[in-house]
Every structure is written in C-alpha cells, then in structure tokens.
Design a protein around this motif. Structure first.
Motif, PDB file in Angstrom:
ATOM      1  N   VAL A 152       0.822  -1.213   0.000  1.00  0.00           N
ATOM      2  CA  VAL A 152       0.000   0.000   0.000  1.00  0.00           C
ATOM      3  C   VAL A 152       0.854   1.261   0.000  1.00  0.00           C
ATOM      4  O   VAL A 152       0.466   2.288  -0.568  1.00  0.00           O
ATOM      5  CB  VAL A 152      -0.971  -0.005   1.202  1.00  0.00           C
ATOM      6  CG1 VAL A 152      -0.211   0.063   2.529  1.00  0.00           C
ATOM      7  CG2 VAL A 152      -1.982   1.119   1.094  1.00  0.00           C
ATOM      8  N   ARG A 153       2.047   1.205   0.590  1.00  0.00           N
ATOM      9  CA  ARG A 153       2.906   2.397   0.626  1.00  0.00           C
ATOM     10  C   ARG A 153       3.476   2.714  -0.745  1.00  0.00           C
ATOM     11  O   ARG A 153       3.696   3.878  -1.083  1.00  0.00           O
ATOM     12  CB  ARG A 153       3.996   2.200   1.687  1.00  0.00           C
ATOM     13  CG  ARG A 153       3.415   2.212   3.103  1.00  0.00           C
ATOM     14  CD  ARG A 153       4.269   1.478   4.107  1.00  0.00           C
ATOM     15  NE  ARG A 153       4.229   0.028   3.909  1.00  0.00           N
ATOM     16  CZ  ARG A 153       4.639  -0.856   4.808  1.00  0.00           C
ATOM     17  NH1 ARG A 153       5.101  -0.438   5.980  1.00  0.00           N
ATOM     18  NH2 ARG A 153       4.589  -2.159   4.561  1.00  0.00           N
ATOM     19  N   SER A 209       2.386  -4.278  -9.693  1.00  0.00           N
ATOM     20  CA  SER A 209       3.792  -4.646  -9.489  1.00  0.00           C
ATOM     21  C   SER A 209       4.385  -5.326 -10.710  1.00  0.00           C
ATOM     22  O   SER A 209       5.591  -5.297 -10.920  1.00  0.00           O
ATOM     23  CB  SER A 209       3.912  -5.580  -8.280  1.00  0.00           C
ATOM     24  OG  SER A 209       3.401  -6.873  -8.587  1.00  0.00           O
ATOM     25  N   GLY A 210       3.507  -5.972 -11.510  1.00  0.00           N
ATOM     26  CA  GLY A 210       3.994  -6.711 -12.672  1.00  0.00           C
ATOM     27  C   GLY A 210       4.418  -8.133 -12.354  1.00  0.00           C
ATOM     28  O   GLY A 210       4.932  -8.843 -13.222  1.00  0.00           O
ATOM     29  N   GLU A 258       8.865  -0.601  -4.680  1.00  0.00           N
ATOM     30  CA  GLU A 258      10.116  -0.635  -3.920  1.00  0.00           C
ATOM     31  C   GLU A 258      10.115  -1.642  -2.782  1.00  0.00           C
ATOM     32  O   GLU A 258      11.178  -2.031  -2.307  1.00  0.00           O
ATOM     33  CB  GLU A 258      10.409   0.761  -3.346  1.00  0.00           C
ATOM     34  CG  GLU A 258      10.658   1.816  -4.415  1.00  0.00           C
ATOM     35  CD  GLU A 258      10.904   3.207  -3.838  1.00  0.00           C
ATOM     36  OE1 GLU A 258      10.704   3.375  -2.603  1.00  0.00           O
ATOM     37  OE2 GLU A 258      11.292   4.102  -4.608  1.00  0.00           O
ATOM     38  N   ILE A 259       8.925  -2.070  -2.324  1.00  0.00           N
ATOM     39  CA  ILE A 259       8.830  -2.928  -1.142  1.00  0.00           C
ATOM     40  C   ILE A 259       8.502  -4.355  -1.572  1.00  0.00           C
ATOM     41  O   ILE A 259       7.445  -4.604  -2.164  1.00  0.00           O
ATOM     42  CB  ILE A 259       7.758  -2.396  -0.173  1.00  0.00           C
ATOM     43  CG1 ILE A 259       8.074  -0.946   0.211  1.00  0.00           C
ATOM     44  CG2 ILE A 259       7.671  -3.280   1.084  1.00  0.00           C
ATOM     45  CD1 ILE A 259       6.995  -0.264   1.024  1.00  0.00           C
ATOM     46  N   PRO A 260       9.377  -5.329  -1.296  1.00  0.00           N
ATOM     47  CA  PRO A 260       9.112  -6.719  -1.714  1.00  0.00           C
ATOM     48  C   PRO A 260       7.949  -7.325  -0.942  1.00  0.00           C
ATOM     49  O   PRO A 260       7.650  -6.932   0.199  1.00  0.00           O
ATOM     50  CB  PRO A 260      10.426  -7.441  -1.407  1.00  0.00           C
ATOM     51  CG  PRO A 260      11.127  -6.592  -0.407  1.00  0.00           C
ATOM     52  CD  PRO A 260      10.693  -5.179  -0.661  1.00  0.00           C
ATOM     53  N   LEU A 261       7.289  -8.313  -1.552  1.00  0.00           N
ATOM     54  CA  LEU A 261       6.098  -8.910  -0.958  1.00  0.00           C
ATOM     55  C   LEU A 261       6.387  -9.508   0.422  1.00  0.00           C
ATOM     56  O   LEU A 261       5.564  -9.380   1.340  1.00  0.00           O
ATOM     57  CB  LEU A 261       5.533  -9.993  -1.892  1.00  0.00           C
ATOM     58  CG  LEU A 261       4.274 -10.718  -1.394  1.00  0.00           C
ATOM     59  CD1 LEU A 261       3.122  -9.732  -1.206  1.00  0.00           C
ATOM     60  CD2 LEU A 261       3.879 -11.819  -2.377  1.00  0.00           C
TER      61      LEU A 261
END
Length: 329
Positions: free
Chosen positions: A229-230, A253-254, A307-310
């Motif tokens: 969400v960020r 995210s793709g 930028e933030i991984p799952l």
C-alpha cells in the motif's frame, strides 16, 4: 534567497480507511495541507493517533448530496483523491449491488458535481480497479489498459461505471479527472475482508492463544499481482501530478503470486505450528485464476516502480495484527 513553496490543499475522501491513512501519511510528509472525510465516529476512533492533529476531518456521506455541498463549499481544493467506496469484491456480493452503486457510483457523481461548483480547477484522482478487466486469458497478460472492460462482480461494475461517467464531466466541464486502475494491494491496517490481512489476523490470534491452531482458507490456486500500500499511495500522488486527464493507468507490481505462496510466506513467520483447512464459505461466487497488471504507462509518465518486496509487506501485515491482538489482551 529562501524559496517558499505554497502547500497544496488536498481533500482525501475515505481518509480514515486503509489506503486513506497511508495516503495521509505520504502527503503529509510532502508538506501539504490535508482534509479528509469519514462517515462513522468509530472511524475517527481508529484513525492513527499521529495523524489526528495533522488532518482536518469532515463527517460526510458522499451518497448524500447536501452533505457533499456543505463539506465542499467551505474550502477550495487543489487536489482531490477519491478513496471513499465499498472497496472489496467480497463486500460487493454480501452488501448487494444496489448499495454498492449508491456508495461507489452515486457518491462519485455527487463529488464531481460538488467539485465542479466549488473547486472547478482541482485535479481529481478516480481510483478504479484492475477488477474492471474481468477474466483476461493468460496469454493476454500482463493486462494493459487496452484490454476491454468486462467486469464480473458488483464492485468491478461500479468502478467501470465510475470511469464511464467521468468522461461526461471531462467533456462537459473540463474536469481534471485522472483515472488509475490499481491491482491488489495490502499492508498494515487492511481489513481482514482481504486475503493477506485475513491470514495474518488468524495467525496472530493463534499465536496469542485466542483460537485453535487451525487456519481456514479458500481458493489457494488463484494468482494475484500484489503491491504494498505504501508503494500504491506513492503511485497515486505521482499519477495525479503527471498522468494525462481521462487516460486510465494501471498501478501494478507486474509480478503474480499465488494465494498459496502468500499463505506459505505468512506461515513461515509464525511462532507456532498451524494446520491449514479449506473452508467452502471462503470461496467467492466468481473468481479469476490470474490477475497480472502491466504498469508500463505509469512508469512512462512518472518513473514509478514498486520498492517494497512482498515478503517485507506480509511481515508488516502480520506484525500489525500481532500488535492489535496484544493490545486487546
């Protein structure tokens, strides 16, 4: 010489919701003045403490035109983010399409009418959904914005309708509406109506001894394009500033991950052993095997990328629920 930049005056409808609180945090960090709407007093009670003194909140049900007019005529806004909505496929089935259309479509039309009268030059973000594409064959994914709209649930129907009505205001009044189609997103504070938060809450409750060590699940084979969400709210701000009026833009995210992968990742963070059981009640009336978005246009216009991984996102969701459960002990 010191350059003084006038802060942008921003309205966020649904500011007290999941995405709304994160958008408030992001836009406040940019130095803007933020106003937000809510409906129920308990929404304000849940609003993060660090935001309460920095956001001007207004009680307003967008489906009630008089409330919208009253809220909008006091202040002129430069930017508006419309997040107020019945925001899940599950809720759209359980609450019924009549209520979904009242809240999502007619609330949106009331907002457009009010802004035309009170803030005609505002740039307005219309948050649609990747759900509007319906079932897209795997060979045509990642899904681009050129894919036809074929919504298959009341939530997606309402979002497609919001998009269609936007063009009337763009054409007739030159309303500056930017349309984004976000795919799945998750993070701290998300309702357990959504799968990542649902699993994380169950795990946190099991760890705290508040339920048996069994997690109930629905369809684990479906694959979804999950973003943090960020990252999403950062994309919204960039899209509203840089993307063209009326051209739908995917936010995705793709990468697609199965619900099984989400579950396995969360279980790997668990402090106790947990059994997994299927629950037929958690199966949706209509589901799609794969939803994968192409965000090339968003990158082209804004340079945005996730930028933030799952794994980091899921860890933060579980930690949020641990904090919530501990606070209720």
């Amino acid at each position: 010489m010191v350059r003084i930049i006038h802060p942008v005056n921003i309205l966020i409808t649904g500011a007290t919701g999941f995405v709304g609180t994160h958008l408030c945090e992001y836009l406040l960090s940019q130095g803007h003045e933020i106003h937000g709407t809510y409906i129920y007093p308990q929404e304000v009670e849940r609003f993060p403490e660090h935001l309460r003194g920095n956001i001007t909140l207004h009680s307003c049900d967008l489906s009630e035109m008089e409330q919208v007019k009253h809220m909008l005529c006091d202040t002129s806004y430069d930017q508006v983010y419309n997040l107020a909505a019945i925001s899940s496929v599950h809720q759209s089935w359980s609450k019924g399409q009549e209520l979904v259309l009242k809240v999502n479509l007619y609330g949106w039309l009331n907002l457009l009418e009010g802004l035309h009268a009170c803030s005609p030059n505002a740039r307005i973000l219309m948050v649609s959904s990747g759900e509007v594409y319906g079932i897209v064959p795997p060979e045509k994914q990642p899904t681009t914005e050129s894919q036809p709209l074929r919504p298959i649930n009341p939530y997606a129907d309402s979002k497609a309708a919001q998009e269609m009505f936007s063009y009337q205001y763009i054409h007739r009044y030159q309303s500056q509406v930017v349309i984004v189609r976000p795919f799945n997103h998750t993070g701290p504070r998300q309702s357990p109506d959504f799968v990542c938060s649902d699993f994380a809450r169950q795990i946190a409750e099991i760890e705290a001894g508040r339920r048996d060590p069994i997690i109930s699940v629905g369809n684990l084979e479906a694959r979804r394009d999950f973003s943090d969400v960020r990252d999403i709210v950062r994309a919204y701000a960039l899209a509203l500033k840089h993307c063209p009026i009326g051209a739908p833009i995917n936010v995705a995210s793709g990468s697609a991950h199965s619900i099984q992968h989400v579950l396995d990742t969360l279980l790997s963070f668990s402090r106790v052993p947990i059994e997994v059981r299927r629950d037929p009640k958690r199966m949706r009336p209509s589901d799609t095997a794969l939803m994968l978005g192409d965000a090339a246009l968003l990158r082209q216009y804004t340079g945005w990328k996730p930028e933030i991984p799952l794994e980091e996102t899921l860890a933060s969701v579980l930690e949020y629920w641990r904090t919530q459960i501990d606070g209720k002990q």
